[in-house]
Design an enzyme around this catalytic site. Sequence first.
Site, PDB file in Angstrom:
ATOM      1  N   ALA A 155       1.249  -1.096   0.030  1.00 16.47           N
ATOM      2  CA  ALA A 155       0.289   0.053   0.073  1.00 16.47           C
ATOM      3  C   ALA A 155       0.726   1.289   0.057  1.00 16.47           C
ATOM      4  CB  ALA A 155      -1.140  -0.087   0.947  1.00 16.47           C
ATOM      5  N   ARG A 212      -3.244   7.378 -10.718  1.00 20.15           N
ATOM      6  CA  ARG A 212      -4.449   7.715 -10.971  1.00 20.15           C
ATOM      7  C   ARG A 212      -5.780   8.162 -10.381  1.00 20.15           C
ATOM      8  NH1 ARG A 212      -2.082   1.737 -13.763  1.00 20.15           N
ATOM      9  NH2 ARG A 212      -0.825   1.731 -11.692  1.00 20.15           N
ATOM     10  N   GLN A 230       8.010   1.649   3.648  1.00 19.95           N
ATOM     11  CA  GLN A 230       9.102   1.539   2.649  1.00 19.95           C
ATOM     12  C   GLN A 230       9.856   2.641   1.884  1.00 19.95           C
ATOM     13  OE1 GLN A 230       6.754   0.588  -1.217  1.00 19.95           O
ATOM     14  NE2 GLN A 230       8.880   0.443  -2.747  1.00 19.95           N
ATOM     15  N   GLY A 273      -3.180  -3.401  -1.461  1.00 19.36           N
ATOM     16  CA  GLY A 273      -3.896  -2.814  -1.048  1.00 19.36           C
ATOM     17  C   GLY A 273      -5.461  -2.031  -2.021  1.00 19.36           C
ATOM     18  N   GLU A 295       6.267  -7.261 -17.715  1.00 19.61           N
ATOM     19  CA  GLU A 295       4.939  -5.770 -17.099  1.00 19.61           C
ATOM     20  C   GLU A 295       4.587  -4.855 -19.016  1.00 19.61           C
ATOM     21  OE1 GLU A 295       3.730  -4.290 -14.603  1.00 19.61           O
ATOM     22  OE2 GLU A 295       3.932  -6.042 -13.941  1.00 19.61           O
ATOM     23  N   ASN A 350     -48.705  13.020  22.272  1.00 21.04           N
ATOM     24  CA  ASN A 350     -48.642  14.112  20.644  1.00 21.04           C
ATOM     25  C   ASN A 350     -48.268  14.812  20.617  1.00 21.04           C
ATOM     26  OD1 ASN A 350     -50.011  12.958  18.123  1.00 21.04           O
ATOM     27  ND2 ASN A 350     -50.971  15.081  18.806  1.00 21.04           N
ATOM     28  N   ALA A 376     -53.380  25.405  21.075  1.00 21.37           N
ATOM     29  CA  ALA A 376     -53.124  25.554  19.798  1.00 21.37           C
ATOM     30  C   ALA A 376     -52.045  27.166  19.751  1.00 21.37           C
ATOM     31  CB  ALA A 376     -53.749  25.569  19.012  1.00 21.37           C
TER      32      ALA A 376
HETATM   33  C1  UD1 Z   1       0.672  -4.625 -10.512  1.00 21.17           C
HETATM   34  C2  UD1 Z   1       1.945  -5.604 -10.934  1.00 21.17           C
HETATM   35  C3  UD1 Z   1       1.452  -6.203 -12.403  1.00 21.17           C
HETATM   36  C4  UD1 Z   1      -0.077  -7.095 -12.181  1.00 21.17           C
HETATM   37  C5  UD1 Z   1      -1.044  -5.562 -11.487  1.00 21.17           C
HETATM   38  C6  UD1 Z   1      -1.839  -6.326 -10.526  1.00 21.17           C
HETATM   39  C7  UD1 Z   1       4.203  -5.446 -10.377  1.00 21.17           C
HETATM   40  C8  UD1 Z   1       5.711  -4.654 -11.592  1.00 21.17           C
HETATM   41  N1  UD1 Z   1       3.014  -5.096 -11.596  1.00 21.17           N
HETATM   42  O1  UD1 Z   1       1.548  -3.202 -11.471  1.00 21.17           O
HETATM   43  O2  UD1 Z   1       2.096  -7.262 -12.502  1.00 21.17           O
HETATM   44  O3  UD1 Z   1      -0.936  -7.370 -13.783  1.00 21.17           O
HETATM   45  O4  UD1 Z   1      -0.270  -5.286 -10.595  1.00 21.17           O
HETATM   46  O5  UD1 Z   1      -3.116  -5.145 -10.620  1.00 21.17           O
HETATM   47  O6  UD1 Z   1       4.113  -5.351  -8.840  1.00 21.17           O
HETATM   48  N2  UD1 Z   1       3.256  -0.175  -4.441  1.00 21.17           N
HETATM   49  C9  UD1 Z   1       3.768  -0.236  -2.908  1.00 21.17           C
HETATM   50  N3  UD1 Z   1       5.601   0.047  -3.427  1.00 21.17           N
HETATM   51  C10 UD1 Z   1       5.816   0.543  -5.036  1.00 21.17           C
HETATM   52  C11 UD1 Z   1       4.583   1.094  -5.904  1.00 21.17           C
HETATM   53  C12 UD1 Z   1       3.625   0.121  -5.541  1.00 21.17           C
HETATM   54  O7  UD1 Z   1       3.082  -0.076  -2.192  1.00 21.17           O
HETATM   55  O8  UD1 Z   1       6.614   1.273  -4.241  1.00 21.17           O
HETATM   56  C13 UD1 Z   1       1.717  -0.493  -4.367  1.00 21.17           C
HETATM   57  C14 UD1 Z   1       0.469   0.026  -4.816  1.00 21.17           C
HETATM   58  O9  UD1 Z   1       0.070   0.765  -3.106  1.00 21.17           O
HETATM   59  C15 UD1 Z   1       0.002  -1.148  -5.060  1.00 21.17           C
HETATM   60  C16 UD1 Z   1       0.005  -2.029  -5.374  1.00 21.17           C
HETATM   61  O10 UD1 Z   1       1.548  -2.275  -5.140  1.00 21.17           O
HETATM   62  O11 UD1 Z   1      -1.399  -1.468  -3.623  1.00 21.17           O
HETATM   63  C17 UD1 Z   1       0.117  -2.255  -7.144  1.00 21.17           C
HETATM   64  O12 UD1 Z   1       1.216  -0.880  -7.296  1.00 21.17           O
HETATM   65  P1  UD1 Z   1       0.827  -0.381  -8.615  1.00 21.17           P
HETATM   66  O13 UD1 Z   1       1.243   0.771  -8.969  1.00 21.17           O
HETATM   67  O14 UD1 Z   1      -0.815  -0.117  -9.059  1.00 21.17           O
HETATM   68  O15 UD1 Z   1       1.012  -1.710 -10.165  1.00 21.17           O
HETATM   69  P2  UD1 Z   1       0.446  -1.529 -11.030  1.00 21.17           P
HETATM   70  O16 UD1 Z   1       0.002  -1.586 -12.341  1.00 21.17           O
HETATM   71  O17 UD1 Z   1      -0.897  -1.451 -10.451  1.00 21.17           O
HETATM   72 MG    MG Z   2      -2.324  -1.763  -9.515  1.00 19.64          MG
END
Ligand code: UD1
Ligand code: MG
Length: 471
Positions: free
Chosen positions: A12, A18, A78, A108, A161, A383, A429
């Site tokens: 998360a 987006r 992170q 998440g 990807e 009432n 009233a």
């Molecule tokens: C990711 C997967 C993709 C998959 C898709 C499914 C990778 C590289 N790609 O892409 O293969 O098809 O999910 O939904 O894993 N997050 C972190 N730290 C970061 C980046 C992201 O915790 O540095 C978390 C985000 O909060 C999110 C999840 O990881 O909950 C997925 O990240 P997101 O950026 O949505 O990846 P997708 O482009 O959807």
């Molecule tokens: Mg995603």
Amino acid sequence: MSEKHLAVVVLAAGEGTRMRSKKPKVMHELAGLPLLGHVLATATSLGAAHVIPVIRHQKEALTDYINAFYPTVKIAHQDEVPGTGRAVECGLESLPSDFNGAVIVTSGDVPLLDVPTLESLLEAHLEGSYAATVLTAIVEDPTGYGRVIRSNDGKFIQIVEHRDADTEQLEISEVNAGVYVFDAAHLRSALAKVGSHNAQGEKYLTDVAAELLQAGKKVQALAVSDNWLVAGINDRVQLSEVAAELNYRICEAWQRAGVTILDPSSTWIDVTVQIGEDVTLLPGTYLKGFTTIGAGSNIGPEVVITDTQIGDSATVIKAHVTGSKIGEGASVGPFAYLRPGTDLGADGKIGTFVETKNAKIGRGSKVPHLSYVGDAEIGEETNIGAGTIFANYDGINKHKSKIGSHVRSGSHNVFVAPITIGDGAYTAAGTVVRKDVASGELAMNVAPQRNLAGWVVANRPGTKSAEASKN
Ligand code: UD1
Ligand code: MG
């Protein structure tokens, strides 16, 4: 495998750009819970020894929510290295150094994933002694997802990807769902080898799978049977699509449990709501938060009910109700506004164009028309006449009104609080009640009425009223 050897890492830490929102993506709501709430509810239901959400962007909002609702989970942070692989690496640092066993990774932003799916994924993973098991989905439009590359005989090879895929790979309709089970030791060593030579310059978790295969470990990819379970939310269009699907499923479950829902597409029910048997929900009904509806009640059309307890056989029509109690057999609306602290007793009535707040209205008592009842306690079978206002606010402080049982108040009264009216009392009233009324008394303060003969003809000559007056 005992739960001692199971950890769940919930990703998360992403920015969620987006969504175009000041609010973190995973705090956007779906059926009454933030996305993260859905995922943590599932993660904590697995009975794992460790549940670790990994956060970074807008960490204060996420920390507040997690600490309030999931105080037993251990938050990991992170660092500045981006990517899902780095996020998992940071999550693993929160585990005891001697932890061995399985690590489930979920996102998440994948809120509908359920416990049975994760349990069977884990089972398939452990049975075959895999180093990694990847959940996949076969979708109509794979845009944006990582593609699952398999050999001619169907064996898993790697995940590529979207941004790194060539034209042939972009045609593949099997995608990575973003849900995995890993063996902890193998995950650690593979992550240490994963780099960030890709289109986004990120450390991808998806590269762990190919890394493990290269090291001679077993990796499998299993397709989910119901794609909705792995729907990821990256923008508000996906949020509303998933919300509609989840709501449809919630409605269907209640219908199967004995609730009549005339129009599921206009009936929205949070996951936190409880509904009794033989309840009827009419179109335009929103049931939110910790709301419960007793058996046999009729709700709607057009109601918003939040954090409210409703007894059996009650009726609520065209009303906005928050933080209230509605007793068995009671009726509310149409056009009623029940604000927090309203407590309507059994068989009571809050009728048309009535607003209530912090008001205890006893068994069988009625406030049928055009009234405001605030900071009040009303006894039983009283009432309140039409158009009555409880004047609870002196401009600085709020005051309380106490009305007894079996009181009959006249139309268009003002009760200037603090005021007490005894059992069985009447008010005439138009009375402005400024002094307490004792039990059995009639209160009236109307000025004597004067009728001036011939006034209309003398003062409004030539009008239709004057003509009519001559007859
Ligand atoms: C990711 C997967 C993709 C998959 C898709 C499914 C990778 C590289 N790609 O892409 O293969 O098809 O999910 O939904 O894993 N997050 C972190 N730290 C970061 C980046 C992201 O915790 O540095 C978390 C985000 O909060 C999110 C999840 O990881 O909950 C997925 O990240 P997101 O950026 O949505 O990846 P997708 O482009 O959807
Ligand atoms: Mg995603």
